[in-house]
Each structure stands twice: as structure tokens, then as C-alpha cells.
Design an enzyme around this catalytic site. Structure first.
Site: not given
Length: 436
Positions: A166, A386
Site C-alpha cells: 500500500h 473479463d
């Protein structure tokens, strides 16, 4: 249930080409360095199993290599510099193309239904579907890459997860990367529109870089084991509309309007406090990660790569929260978020440098006791990925790793809905999950 998941292989995937003309070193801001002891955020997406002819592992490995050419900092390494002249250390990201970790595992006896339990419960075995459990940002100095991906092949599905440091990226940057990865995998190659990430020489005025951190702040302190319970809560569009209308009705005439997300967070905060068993006099906080890109002056591009978030903190006592209700609670969250400005972001950084104190918010910390940390966002379109065998069925968050008051927000599958992956301290919130 560890035996349900078998590790097939672990390897390092590197970008095929490294553009040496781009900046090789990324300095870290106080907002980055404040996360030195934070565990890697982990997220995952569940897909139906593709056709057996689809060779998903080599396809994903090749796509990852190409995606790392575009999002090149993810293939870099965290470097520490010892400043002996003032007994401090400093850090930077070396964009050297060392690569990201790629884990291939199998759970051939686990079905999609096993993972998506009807009551929202999160099965214990999902821990082994993630690649960076109990890894803290500072671990990247020794053995951990800045990004790790895991692909778990199931009986009738595929789970693709990731963990990332992070200090060098936030949720916006990560999901932008994931979208690039899925698009490359779907199309089989990189398109002309896939430009290098936006990475500027942007730093806060008045701060010298690299930032020097006293060696004393690097001392490792023993952590405390925290047991958590996890569950996914679904808020339908109808339920959210009801909560939003109720909250706005309760606050009456005001210039501020409660958003759908703020109404949901207020409802959760209230519900958790109501069943927590805490005394009315005890303090509690709701900490929401705010994206600062468009709040800065001048604003940054939405696609800006890096960690540009700041915690907006709403504070109350348990009693005041319960007495004042949904509207007032939502208003406190709204005010806290609105208070995150260019000035507050700069002031926090300047104060941090003057008196460096890095919170120990890793495994077993008490950072979230009595309080909630709200991570991720329903504005991230997690269903728009996708890889070539259809869009995801559902998102999931990785283990809370000892942060026992964590709410990870996801967009729901139905338009206008929100899913919340909650990890709550099981000793403190013993009855919460059954009463929400």
C-alpha cells in the site's frame, strides 16, 4: 481445511521490456511512509471455470508480463537507505523490473457454492486463496515483491487474487492495473491505447525528499494475535434508497446531503456499536479512506498512479451515536470526508515529518478496536474484468490479518447495490454478525 488447497508453483513474472527513459526511482511521501507496518491489502475475484481448452495459467502469466510494462512500479522493489550521519533511514521504490510473484494453486474439491455461502459467511479455507497473508509493507525490504497474484483453479470456478504494498499504490491504482491485465488477457496483446501510467514528479511543497525516519521507529515490536469473524453483507438498491432517504429526512434542512454510501456506513456503524457490548462512555471512530486525487490543488488525473488516500475520521461516543441515530451518524461521516482537502493533506504531511511516529498497524494491532476502518469503494467497477471467459461472479477481500474492525466495500452485482466484506474482532464483536 488447508489440505483443500494445493500449491502447484510459485514464480516471478517480469516485464518483457523496461523503458529506461522513464523515472527509475520513486520517492515516498509521508502518507506512504505512514503505512510501513500495514499489511498488504488483498482482493480477489471469483469466475466460473473456463473451457478446458483455455490454457489460463500461461495466458495469465504472459498477460501479467505485458501489464507490468505499463504499470512498471509494481515490478519494482522497496529500498532502504541508512543515513548514518543523522541515525535515520529513508526509502524509495526502485523500478528495476524485478517482477511480481505469481502463484498457481488448485482446490479441485471446492465449488463456487462452497465459496459463496447463502448466509454470507466466509469459509475459513478462503485464506489460502490469497498470496500475501500476514505480509507487511516493510517485508518488501527482505523477501516480498510489491505485488503478488494467485490463481486458484476450483472444481467449477477460478479465483484470481492479489496482494500489494500500500505504500506505493492504493485501490484506484490497483484496480486500474487489474483492468489493464484483464484487457490484455482478453485480447491476447497490448493495444495502442495502453499508454504508460501517469507518474509525475509530484510532492508536497516544503518537504525535503527523501524523508528521514529515526532508526528508533524501525524497531520491531511484538504483535498481539487477534481472532476475527468474517461475513459478507448485501445491501440492495431498495434498501440503500430507504437508508439514504431516512438519513436525509432525519438531518432536516441543511446544505449537506447524505450520500448512499454514507447512509450505509452509518447504518453499519450504528448496528455494530449497538451489539458490541461497549459502554456508552467509550469512544468510537469510523475511518473512511478518501481518494485525494481530485481534492488536491491542482487536482491530479484520476489515473494518477500511487497512494493518494487519506483517512477521514468521524468520532463519537457509543452513547451519543446510539441516542442521535442514523441521520446524525451519517452527517458525522459526511463532515469528516468533506474535511479532507488540499490543506489538510499538506498539513498532515508537514506535521508527520516534524514528529515521525509510524503507527504499528500490522498483524495483531489494536488500531481498529472500538472502531471501524472502511477500505476500498463501491465506485470501483470490480465486475468490469473479463479475462476471456466471462465477467466475475463476486469479489472477496483477503484476511483481515488481525485488523479487527475492517469493512471492505464492493459494488454489488445488481446495479445500485453494495456488498460489504466485514472482518470483526470476534472477542469484541461476539454478537454483531448475528444481529446485523
Amino acid at each position: 481445511m488447508v489440505e483443500l488447497v494445493t500449491m502447484v508453483s510459485t514464480s516471478m513474472v517480469r516485464p518483457k521490456n523496461i523503458d529506461r527513459s522513464v523515472r527509475a526511482k520513486i520517492h515516498l511521501t509521508p502518507h506512504d511512509l505512514d503505512l510501513l507496518y500495514l499489511v498488504y491489502p488483498q482482493r480477489g475475484l471469483l469466475f466460473l471455470k473456463p473451457d478446458p481448452e483455455t490454457r489460463i495459467i500461461p495466458r495469465l502469466r504472459a498477460s501479467l508480463s505485458t501489464a507490468l510494462e505499463i504499470h512498471f512500479p509494481f515490478a519494482g522493489r522497496l529500498v532502504k537507505v541508512d543515513n548514518h550521519e543523522d541515525n535515520t533511514v529513508s526509502f524509495y521504490i526502485d523500478c528495476d523490473g524485478s517482477g511480481a510473484k505469481f502463484v498457481h494453486s488448485k482446490a479441485e474439491s471446492v465449488s463456487v457454492n462452497d465459496l459463496l455461502q447463502s448466509n454470507g459467511s466466509v469459509p475459513d479455507f478462503i485464506t489460502h486463496f490469497f498470496p500475501a497473508n500476514n505480509v507487511e509493507s516493510r517485508d518488501a525490504l527482505i523477501s516480498e515483491p510489491l505485488l503478488a497474484l494467485q490463481v486458484t483453479e476450483m472444481k467449477d470456478g477460478v479465483f484470481i487474487s492479489f496482494g500489494y504494498n500500500h505504500m506505493m499504490a492504493d485501490g484506484s491504482s490497483l484496480w486500474n492495473f487489474f483492468h489493464t491485465l484483464s484487457k490484455i488477457c482478453l485480447n491476447g496483446s497490448r493495444s495502442d491505447s495502453d499508454q504508460l501510467i501517469v507518474l509525475k514528479d509530484w510532492f508536497l511543497d516544503g518537504i525535503d525528499y527523501p524523508v528521514h525516519i529515526p532508526v528508533s521507529e524501525m524497531e520491531i515490536r511484538p504483535s498481539r494475535k487477534v481472532s476475527t469473524k468474517e461475513r459478507v453483507f448485501h445491501f440492495s438498491k431498495k434498501k440503500i434508497s430507504y437508508l439514504k432517504a431516512k438519513a436525509n429526512d432525519e438531518i432536516g434542512s441543511t446544505d449537506l446531503k447524505i450520500s448512499s454510501l454514507q447512509a450505509v456506513l452509518a447504518y453499519l456503524w450504528l448496528s455494530i456499536m449497538r451489539h458490541s457490548g461497549l459502554n456508552r462512555e467509550e469512544g468510537t471512530q469510523c475511518k473512511v479512506a478518501a481518494n485525494m486525487r481530485q481534492r488536491l490543488n491542482p487536482p491530479l488525473e484520476k489515473e494518477y498512479f500511487g497512494n493518494v488516500t487519506q483517512l477521514a475520521v468521524a468520532t463519537s461516543t457509543v452513547g451519543e451515536l446510539l441516542d442521535r441515530g442514523l441521520g446524525w451518524t451519517a452527517l458525522q461521516i459526511s463532515k469528516a470526508v468533506r474535511s479532507q482537502t488540499n490543506e489538510s493533506y499538506k498539513t498532515l504531511a508537514e506535521n508527520w515529518v516534524r514528529n515521525v511516529k509510524i503507527p504499528k498497524i500490522g498483524v495483531g494491532s489494536r488500531m481498529a478496536d472500538n472502531s471501524l476502518i472502511v477500505a476500498s469503494s463501491p465506485f470501483f467497477d470490480v465486475y468490469d474484468h473479463d479475462f476471456g471467459w466471462g465477467k466475475p461472479i463476486a469479489p472477496r477481500a483477503g484476511p483481515g490479518n488481525g485488523i479487527g474492525g475492517l469493512l471492505v466495500m464492493f459494488r454489488g452485482a445488481e446495479e445500485g447495490s453494495i456488498d460489504v466484506h466485514a472482518a470483526l474482532n470476534s472477542s469484541l464483536w461476539s454478537d454483531v454478525l448475528m444481529n446485523l
